[in-house]
Scaffold this motif. Sequence first.
Motif, PDB file in Angstrom:
ATOM      1  N   ASP A 109     150.721  84.404  34.668  1.00 57.89           N
ATOM      2  CA  ASP A 109     149.698  83.437  35.069  1.00 57.89           C
ATOM      3  C   ASP A 109     148.609  83.317  34.001  1.00 57.89           C
ATOM      4  O   ASP A 109     148.579  84.069  33.036  1.00 57.89           O
ATOM      5  N   ARG A 110     147.709  82.378  34.205  1.00 65.78           N
ATOM      6  CA  ARG A 110     146.606  82.128  33.277  1.00 65.78           C
ATOM      7  C   ARG A 110     145.264  82.343  33.959  1.00 65.78           C
ATOM      8  O   ARG A 110     144.276  81.687  33.659  1.00 65.78           O
ATOM      9  N   CYS A 111     145.189  83.279  34.886  1.00 69.14           N
ATOM     10  CA  CYS A 111     143.961  83.507  35.650  1.00 69.14           C
ATOM     11  C   CYS A 111     142.789  83.914  34.765  1.00 69.14           C
ATOM     12  O   CYS A 111     141.682  83.417  34.934  1.00 69.14           O
ATOM     13  N   SER A 151     132.716  73.001  24.480  1.00 70.21           N
ATOM     14  CA  SER A 151     132.088  74.187  23.893  1.00 70.21           C
ATOM     15  C   SER A 151     132.741  75.473  24.392  1.00 70.21           C
ATOM     16  O   SER A 151     132.951  76.409  23.619  1.00 70.21           O
ATOM     17  N   ALA A 152     133.072  75.517  25.675  1.00 69.00           N
ATOM     18  CA  ALA A 152     133.746  76.697  26.231  1.00 69.00           C
ATOM     19  C   ALA A 152     135.125  76.873  25.603  1.00 69.00           C
ATOM     20  O   ALA A 152     135.537  77.996  25.308  1.00 69.00           O
ATOM     21  N   ILE A 153     135.834  75.783  25.384  1.00 69.43           N
ATOM     22  CA  ILE A 153     137.149  75.842  24.746  1.00 69.43           C
ATOM     23  C   ILE A 153     137.020  76.381  23.320  1.00 69.43           C
ATOM     24  O   ILE A 153     137.821  77.211  22.881  1.00 69.43           O
ATOM     25  N   GLU A 154     136.002  75.926  22.601  1.00 69.52           N
ATOM     26  CA  GLU A 154     135.762  76.423  21.246  1.00 69.52           C
ATOM     27  C   GLU A 154     135.502  77.932  21.270  1.00 69.52           C
ATOM     28  O   GLU A 154     136.023  78.671  20.434  1.00 69.52           O
ATOM     29  N   LEU A 155     134.705  78.382  22.230  1.00 68.63           N
ATOM     30  CA  LEU A 155     134.434  79.816  22.352  1.00 68.63           C
ATOM     31  C   LEU A 155     135.706  80.582  22.702  1.00 68.63           C
ATOM     32  O   LEU A 155     135.972  81.647  22.138  1.00 68.63           O
ATOM     33  N   MET A 156     136.492  80.032  23.623  1.00 64.69           N
ATOM     34  CA  MET A 156     137.734  80.686  24.039  1.00 64.69           C
ATOM     35  C   MET A 156     138.704  80.851  22.868  1.00 64.69           C
ATOM     36  O   MET A 156     139.496  81.788  22.852  1.00 64.69           O
ATOM     37  N   LEU A 174     137.525  82.813  32.526  1.00 60.03           N
ATOM     38  CA  LEU A 174     136.600  82.877  31.388  1.00 60.03           C
ATOM     39  C   LEU A 174     136.100  81.501  30.972  1.00 60.03           C
ATOM     40  O   LEU A 174     134.921  81.341  30.648  1.00 60.03           O
ATOM     41  N   HIS A 175     136.962  80.508  30.991  1.00 62.83           N
ATOM     42  CA  HIS A 175     136.549  79.149  30.640  1.00 62.83           C
ATOM     43  C   HIS A 175     135.445  78.665  31.575  1.00 62.83           C
ATOM     44  O   HIS A 175     134.394  78.198  31.148  1.00 62.83           O
ATOM     45  N   MET A 235     131.150  78.298  30.861  1.00 62.55           N
ATOM     46  CA  MET A 235     130.422  77.050  31.121  1.00 62.55           C
ATOM     47  C   MET A 235     129.256  77.299  32.073  1.00 62.55           C
ATOM     48  O   MET A 235     128.145  76.809  31.853  1.00 62.55           O
ATOM     49  N   ASN A 236     129.507  78.043  33.135  1.00 62.60           N
ATOM     50  CA  ASN A 236     128.493  78.277  34.154  1.00 62.60           C
ATOM     51  C   ASN A 236     127.356  79.159  33.627  1.00 62.60           C
ATOM     52  O   ASN A 236     126.181  78.842  33.794  1.00 62.60           O
ATOM     53  N   TYR A 237     127.709  80.253  32.989  1.00 66.21           N
ATOM     54  CA  TYR A 237     126.709  81.241  32.558  1.00 66.21           C
ATOM     55  C   TYR A 237     125.817  80.708  31.436  1.00 66.21           C
ATOM     56  O   TYR A 237     124.611  80.902  31.447  1.00 66.21           O
ATOM     57  N   TYR A 238     126.443  80.045  30.468  1.00 63.91           N
ATOM     58  CA  TYR A 238     125.684  79.571  29.310  1.00 63.91           C
ATOM     59  C   TYR A 238     125.267  78.100  29.412  1.00 63.91           C
ATOM     60  O   TYR A 238     124.661  77.572  28.493  1.00 63.91           O
TER      61      TYR A 238
END
Length: 183
Positions: free
Chosen positions: A105-107, A126-131, A112-113, A117-120
């Motif tokens: 799975d991809r849980c 931007s989240a995808i770039e961080l991931m 994390l994605h 987004m929520n935390y920052y």
Amino acid sequence: PYVRAGWMVRDGMSQALSIDNYLDAHKDNHLMIETAKLAIAEVILLSERNSSLHLNQLEQKHKLNFSALESTWYGHFFKLLTEGCQVEKIAERLSSVAIITFNYDRCIEQYLHEALMNYYHIDSVSAIELMSELQIFHPYGYLGELKWPSVFPNVSFGGEIHPHQLIEVARKIKTFTEGTDED
């Protein structure tokens, strides 16, 4: 032949420790292996769809209930990951972390994605770039990338897919008899 192989897998599973053990006992039956992988892929997508991590794109609310996930290892891991770390530094921190998961799975990717987004308070791009800074290894394969570019077919988390796409996704799964992805 696929229906017959499917019934054979279903009937024999109650006697096996796991699907992998059952398939190992029948490793020369390629039709049974392919059928089981199709079933595994479909069950995982259904489980993703029914999980707390699934976001229903048809609903107005596109946000995870993080308080419901707080006691999971995802919540604990994210707190450790972000402790004392501003958004400008999280990419560097992510680049020093690697996750090895033996699940298909991809849980963890989904969590994390959404958590980034929520935390920052950042957008999906931007989240995808961080991931992309984080290394996640699936030695036995997985259902494919979620939102970032990949050689795998992109399948949304818990998404409904076309049977041809299910076949492609199932081919990315390896049983322990087949071994792991050496890369």
